[in-house]
Design a protein around this motif. Structure first.
Motif, PDB file in Angstrom:
ATOM      1  N   LEU A   1       0.825  -1.206   0.000  1.00  0.00           N
ATOM      2  CA  LEU A   1       0.000   0.000   0.000  1.00  0.00           C
ATOM      3  C   LEU A   1       0.860   1.257   0.000  1.00  0.00           C
ATOM      4  N   ASP A   2       0.327   2.318  -0.613  1.00  0.00           N
ATOM      5  CA  ASP A   2       1.019   3.600  -0.582  1.00  0.00           C
ATOM      6  C   ASP A   2       0.206   4.606   0.235  1.00  0.00           C
ATOM      7  N   GLU A   3       0.537   5.878   0.079  1.00  0.00           N
ATOM      8  CA  GLU A   3      -0.068   6.907   0.924  1.00  0.00           C
ATOM      9  C   GLU A   3      -1.527   7.204   0.581  1.00  0.00           C
ATOM     10  N   HIS A   4      -2.068   6.560  -0.448  1.00  0.00           N
ATOM     11  CA  HIS A   4      -3.446   6.834  -0.853  1.00  0.00           C
ATOM     12  C   HIS A   4      -4.462   5.931  -0.149  1.00  0.00           C
ATOM     13  N   TRP A   5      -3.991   4.939   0.606  1.00  0.00           N
ATOM     14  CA  TRP A   5      -4.883   3.955   1.236  1.00  0.00           C
ATOM     15  C   TRP A   5      -5.195   4.359   2.670  1.00  0.00           C
TER      16      TRP A   5
END
Length: 338
Positions: free
Chosen positions: A311-315
């Motif tokens: 996961l990245d910072e958008h989740w």
């Protein structure tokens, strides 16, 4: 679950429902007359269950009760079957100080409860009697919360709380397999109280339940949390989001988000207790990018099954709690807090 909301074509399965109803009625009769025995555990036991399959807010209710009792300096243990886990037998998920099991060993809901209820002992076992006795022998809890145990009559409980959803709480009114009922509605007479759960403002479709205290609780969104554990204030009005969940009642999650004023760029519903693979994460992210959404939002129950390294910072996960409308009166139901 939509199949259970309508009488047709579910009516075709009605004859099989009658066989099921007869079997459940016979089993209950054996318990009522003492031919089958309920085991007594030396602790105060509260069962949080339901009379239908599907999401009725049992886990948020257990979370609420555990946190409330812990705040009163009570020692709390939570016993769950651990549906969907890949382990066997008894697993201590948390000893009240440390989390000792993975999501595959514990199941999604028990692990979520262990993470959310710091200080609570969490044990999974399909044999609730064995798990409860282990809890008493090793941890000596003041209170044991039995998750999803209304039909599990092998273990005696001091209080039976039944949770129901507000909207069409009994679906099409049929028992399994034609409908969502696990047993006849008349067996709500075993319950000490009924709690109707749902998003605040949801249209109420609440039947009259004879001589049983009835309470209501709202799902109250608190904040968003990212993969680093940072809490982010809820500021979702008109924000384009891509949401997904694997719940028995995904409609309730969507309604909760809708009441926050979000602009849905997309929404995906997976089966209840779904375990996400790398390919699922890739598919979700592809759909997110194509939809031009700003962020991806899911539930805490789903979050514990996501491979966070992908996961990245958008989740984000949405932290939701339930709030009984008459909180003081609701908690006064339980003798141990008086």
């Amino acid at each position: 679950m939509r199949f259970f909301d309508h009488k047709w074509p579910a009516l075709l399965l009605w004859p099989f429902s009658q066989v099921y109803v007869a079997a459940i009625a016979l089993r209950n009769f054996f318990y009522d007359v003492g031919l089958l025995q309920s085991h007594i555990i030396n602790s105060y036991l509260i069962s949080v269950g339901n009379i239908t399959v599907g999401g009725t807010g049992k886990t948020p209710t257990v979370h609420y009760l555990a946190r409330s009792f812990l705040s009163l300096n009570k020692r709390v243990a939570i016993i769950s079957r651990g549906y969907g886990r890949q382990s066997k037998g008894t697993v201590v998920v948390s000893d009240g100080q440390r989390i000792l099991a993975s999501v595959h060993e514990a199941g999604d809901e028990p692990l979520l409860l262990a993470q959310a209820c710091s200080g609570a002992i969490v044990i999974v076992d399909s044999n609730r009697v064995r798990a409860a006795q282990l809890a008493v022998d090793r941890f000596k809890p003041d209170i044991i919360l039995l998750d999803d145990a209304f039909q599990h009559r092998r273990i005696h409980r001091d209080f039976d709380l039944v949770t129901l959803r507000r909207l069409a709480p009994f679906g099409n009114g049929f028992c399994l397999p034609a409908g969502p009922l696990r047993e006849s509605r008349k067996n709500l007479s075993r319950a000490h109280a009924i709690l109707f759960n749902g998003p605040e403002g949801m249209k109420e479709d609440v039947p009259d339940i004879h001589k049983r205290p009835v309470f209501y609780a709202h799902y109250v969104p608190q904040y968003l949390v990212n993969k680093k554990g940072k809490r982010v204030p809820l500021d979702l009005a008109q924000k384009r989001i891509y949401a997904f969940c694997g719940l028995a009642n995904p409609h309730a999650f969507r309604m909760t988000l809708a009441k926050l004023g979000v602009n849905f760029a997309g929404f995906a519903a997976y089966k209840d207790h779904y375990y996400y693979q790398k390919s699922d994460i890739e598919n979700i992210y592809t759909s997110y990018e194509r939809s031009a959404a700003e962020i991806i939002v899911t539930t805490e129950k789903d979050w514990v099954k996501l491979p966070l390294e992908l996961l990245d910072e958008h989740w984000y996960r949405l932290h939701i709690e339930i709030k009984p409308v008459e909180e003081e009166n609701f908690l006064s139901l339980f003798e141990i807090v008086k």
